[in-house]
Design an enzyme around this catalytic site. Structure first.
Site, PDB file in Angstrom:
ATOM      1  N   CYS A  19       0.858  -1.178   0.000  1.00 23.29           N
ATOM      2  CA  CYS A  19       0.000   0.000   0.000  1.00 23.29           C
ATOM      3  C   CYS A  19       0.895   1.229   0.000  1.00 23.29           C
ATOM      4  O   CYS A  19       1.820   1.319   0.804  1.00 23.29           O
ATOM      5  CB  CYS A  19      -0.886  -0.020   1.250  1.00 23.29           C
ATOM      6  SG  CYS A  19      -2.043   1.356   1.341  1.00 23.29           S
ATOM      7  N   HIS A  24      -8.485  19.562  -4.152  1.00 24.05           N
ATOM      8  CA  HIS A  24      -8.071  19.843  -2.759  1.00 24.05           C
ATOM      9  C   HIS A  24      -8.732  18.897  -1.766  1.00 24.05           C
ATOM     10  O   HIS A  24      -9.153  19.317  -0.689  1.00 24.05           O
ATOM     11  CB  HIS A  24      -8.359  21.308  -2.384  1.00 24.05           C
ATOM     12  CG  HIS A  24      -7.487  22.270  -3.109  1.00 24.05           C
ATOM     13  ND1 HIS A  24      -7.498  23.619  -2.888  1.00 24.05           N
ATOM     14  CD2 HIS A  24      -6.558  22.073  -4.083  1.00 24.05           C
ATOM     15  CE1 HIS A  24      -6.620  24.215  -3.681  1.00 24.05           C
ATOM     16  NE2 HIS A  24      -6.052  23.293  -4.420  1.00 24.05           N
ATOM     17  N   GLU A  83      -1.795  11.951 -14.252  1.00 24.15           N
ATOM     18  CA  GLU A  83      -1.326  12.227 -12.890  1.00 24.15           C
ATOM     19  C   GLU A  83       0.080  12.790 -12.884  1.00 24.15           C
ATOM     20  O   GLU A  83       0.551  13.271 -11.863  1.00 24.15           O
ATOM     21  CB  GLU A  83      -1.413  10.978 -12.000  1.00 24.15           C
ATOM     22  CG  GLU A  83      -0.453   9.875 -12.369  1.00 24.15           C
ATOM     23  CD  GLU A  83      -0.459   8.708 -11.383  1.00 24.15           C
ATOM     24  OE1 GLU A  83      -1.318   8.654 -10.487  1.00 24.15           O
ATOM     25  OE2 GLU A  83       0.422   7.853 -11.536  1.00 24.15           O
TER      26      GLU A  83
HETATM   27 ZN   LIG Z   1      -0.080   8.685  -6.808  1.00 22.14          ZN
END
Ligand SMILES: [Zn+2]
Length: 167
Positions: free
Chosen positions: A31, A75, A154
């Site tokens: 994780c 945010h 991203e």
């Molecule tokens: Zn990431």
């Protein structure tokens, strides 16, 4: 004149961004730690020309919808509600997150976006945004759109695309 080609319209704007925190789980027992990205979304709609306007879809409207979808998760800490390894629980004004039963984070509820997805990968975020856009188009009665192609980036040059036909 018979038209043989097909049309699509796209928007990719500097303001279609969301700066959000997340972490993903991997196969096995891995994780990530919490971190953030300046995500960028862009979208392409395939569709038929409206017979009165010769438009596939109004850009102004498409930009407004996309901006709202980005603002909803801007945010925020993006948390997946359907990950079997993560327990995300609303607890009054807080959200507690455990990984495989071990407490990991507590966030203020107002700073979280609880999302109906299994992992906050760009793949799942692209599908989520496409589904939300589709719901919006349906509620507006937009009929000519035949497919949505949603891209979420991203990092520079690192993105996922989800494409779905609407009929
Ligand atoms: Zn990431």
């Amino acid at each position: 004149m018979e038209r043989r080609g097909k049309f699509s319209v796209s928007v990719a704007k500097d303001y279609l961004v969301f700066a959000s925190a997340h972490f993903i789980t991997f196969a096995g027992h891995r994780c990530e730690g919490l971190h953030g990205h300046n995500y960028r979304a862009s979208v392409t709609l395939d569709g038929e020309l409206d017979e009165e306007t010769w438009l596939v879809f109004d850009f102004v409207m498409l930009k407004q919808i996309m901006r709202r979808l980005c603002d909803e998760i801007d945010h925020k800490v993006l948390l997946p509600l359907e990950n079997p390894r993560l327990q995300v629980v609303e607890d009054g004004s807080s959200v507690t997150v455990a990984y495989e039963g071990k407490p990991r984070y507590v966030f203020p509820r107002v700073d979280c976006a609880l999302l109906p997805i299994p992992n906050t990968t760009v793949e799942m975020l692209a599908e989520l945004l496409a589904n939300r856009l589709q719901a919006q188009l349906e509620s507006m009665g937009a009929r000519g759109v035949t497919a949505i192609e949603m891209e979420v980036e991203e990092n520079f040059g690192q993105s996922a695309v989800y494409k779905v036909g609407l009929r």
